[in-house]
Design a protein around this motif. Sequence first.
Motif, mmCIF file in Angstrom:
data_model
loop_
_atom_site.group_PDB
_atom_site.id
_atom_site.type_symbol
_atom_site.label_atom_id
_atom_site.label_comp_id
_atom_site.label_asym_id
_atom_site.label_seq_id
_atom_site.Cartn_x
_atom_site.Cartn_y
_atom_site.Cartn_z
ATOM 1 N N ALA A 1 -7.840 5.925 -3.762
ATOM 2 C CA ALA A 1 -6.423 6.005 -4.137
ATOM 3 C C ALA A 1 -6.190 7.030 -5.242
ATOM 4 C CB ALA A 1 -5.923 4.629 -4.576
ATOM 5 N N SER B 1 -8.320 8.716 1.888
ATOM 6 C CA SER B 1 -8.191 7.476 2.645
ATOM 7 C C SER B 1 -9.471 6.657 2.670
ATOM 8 C CB SER B 1 -7.760 7.782 4.090
ATOM 9 O OG SER B 1 -8.656 8.698 4.698
ATOM 10 N N GLU C 1 -11.856 1.482 -2.775
ATOM 11 C CA GLU C 1 -10.435 1.671 -2.492
ATOM 12 C C GLU C 1 -9.700 2.289 -3.680
ATOM 13 O OE1 GLU C 1 -8.783 -1.987 -1.083
ATOM 14 O OE2 GLU C 1 -9.983 -1.976 0.760
ATOM 15 N N THR C 2 -10.111 1.925 -4.882
ATOM 16 C CA THR C 2 -9.476 2.490 -6.076
ATOM 17 C C THR C 2 -9.807 3.968 -6.222
ATOM 18 O OG1 THR C 2 -9.548 0.353 -7.206
ATOM 19 C CG2 THR C 2 -9.270 2.305 -8.582
ATOM 20 N N LEU D 1 2.329 1.690 -3.444
ATOM 21 C CA LEU D 1 1.278 2.074 -4.380
ATOM 22 C C LEU D 1 0.876 3.528 -4.209
ATOM 23 C CD1 LEU D 1 -0.426 0.867 -6.637
ATOM 24 C CD2 LEU D 1 -2.131 0.231 -4.923
ATOM 25 N N SER D 2 0.872 4.007 -2.969
ATOM 26 C CA SER D 2 0.484 5.407 -2.721
ATOM 27 C C SER D 2 1.441 6.382 -3.377
ATOM 28 C CB SER D 2 0.407 5.675 -1.219
ATOM 29 O OG SER D 2 1.695 5.627 -0.627
ATOM 30 N N ASP E 1 0.827 -1.204 0.000
ATOM 31 C CA ASP E 1 0.000 0.000 0.000
ATOM 32 C C ASP E 1 0.863 1.257 0.000
ATOM 33 O OD1 ASP E 1 -2.251 -1.564 0.008
ATOM 34 O OD2 ASP E 1 -2.627 -1.377 2.162
ATOM 35 N N ALA F 1 -4.611 -0.484 -7.626
ATOM 36 C CA ALA F 1 -5.216 -0.197 -6.324
ATOM 37 C C ALA F 1 -6.504 -0.989 -6.142
ATOM 38 C CB ALA F 1 -5.498 1.298 -6.191
ATOM 39 N N ARG G 1 -1.756 3.345 -10.158
ATOM 40 C CA ARG G 1 -2.768 3.215 -9.105
ATOM 41 C C ARG G 1 -4.109 2.797 -9.686
ATOM 42 N NH1 ARG G 1 -3.262 8.560 -6.978
ATOM 43 N NH2 ARG G 1 -1.652 9.302 -8.411
ATOM 44 N N ASP H 1 -10.801 12.308 3.413
ATOM 45 C CA ASP H 1 -9.522 11.954 4.025
ATOM 46 C C ASP H 1 -9.567 12.161 5.532
ATOM 47 O OD1 ASP H 1 -6.982 10.871 3.638
ATOM 48 O OD2 ASP H 1 -6.014 12.840 3.672
#
Length: 388
Positions: A70, A75, A66-67, A6-7, A3, A18, A14, A222
Amino acid sequence: MSDRELSKAGFETRAIHAGYEPDPTTGAVIPPIYATSTYAQDGVGGLRNGYEYSRSANPTRTALEETVAALEGGSHGFAFASGLAAEDTLVRATCTPGDHVVLPDDAYGGTFRLFDKVEQAWGIAHSSAPGSDPEAVRAAIRPGETKLVWVETPTNPLLNIGDLAALAAVAHEAGALLVVDNTFATSYLQQPLALGADVVVHSTTKYAGGHSDVVGGALVVDDADLAERIGFHQNSIGAVAGPFDAWLVLRGLKTLGLRMERHCDNAEAVVAFLQDHPAVSQVIYPGLPEHPGHEVAGRQMSRFGGMVSFRVAGGEQQALDVCAGTQVFTLGESLGGVESLIEHPGRMTHASVAGTDLEVPADLVRLSVGIETAEDLLADLDRALGGA
């Protein structure tokens, strides 16, 4: 990729990686469509990876959420059955009767209708101010009452630009949240959370899905406390994205970066053509130096997008004739698909604001410029404008 790795990866990486790891059993690189309503539990209350009922959570929807988070640099992501479902859930999670919301004075017609006909009946007041003018937004805020400052940038259909950093400062000074509808710009071209926004809204029907085959919406935040409130209301209200719809948007997001580059290329070609056409009285596009929001857009967007609006010299009837006269551009509502669309906002997408302060010009035509061969798009517009 971890993770953390990937961030730090690029947008396209991503978008592809992601939200999902290849299936450990089969090695499938694409998330499956989990077409299930319920899940076997490991004993009473023993949830398997947090899944009990698909209104509360579904693995395909989780991958999308989640994608989306990202790609926006947030978050927490939430996927809904439509963009308006996302907006309504957000209002219920952040406002109570007696609160007030500042809307842009050229808001999307569906958003205006939601606040004017639905939220107002629930006790949420609203007023409008130009999102391109932070001081006008400040003046529209009601101290102690305003909970949300809502902005679209670029706006629909007049493509006005709001300075997100300045608007965030205005909203936070008043104790309000800044909500940014990022549908037109997309997460590829603009990152509102990095500029101070508290909530990002998407109609994933549009560029995120990108193929005109799904209806959906999303929120990204976030802040953990705000995310908890949104998550509670998402589950309680239940207007969630189904697994097949979530899968379609996930598929679209994987090519969002590539598509947006072509959308922007084609839009710039269309703008150059329209500027030289005698039947066109005004071209509205943030990429033009004369656009009042050009400098701000240049700072907070990587490119200027695939949406173009223009006004015709012959008034409303000519605008209607142009909309009816294209062959490559399809007459239709919505936007952001691979195919080019043309519409008359005053009679179509923005009919709900006719007779209000948000009414759009009758001679206005809006284009969602697709990814077809640019020369075909220009020839089509030339025919419709009477050039052939």
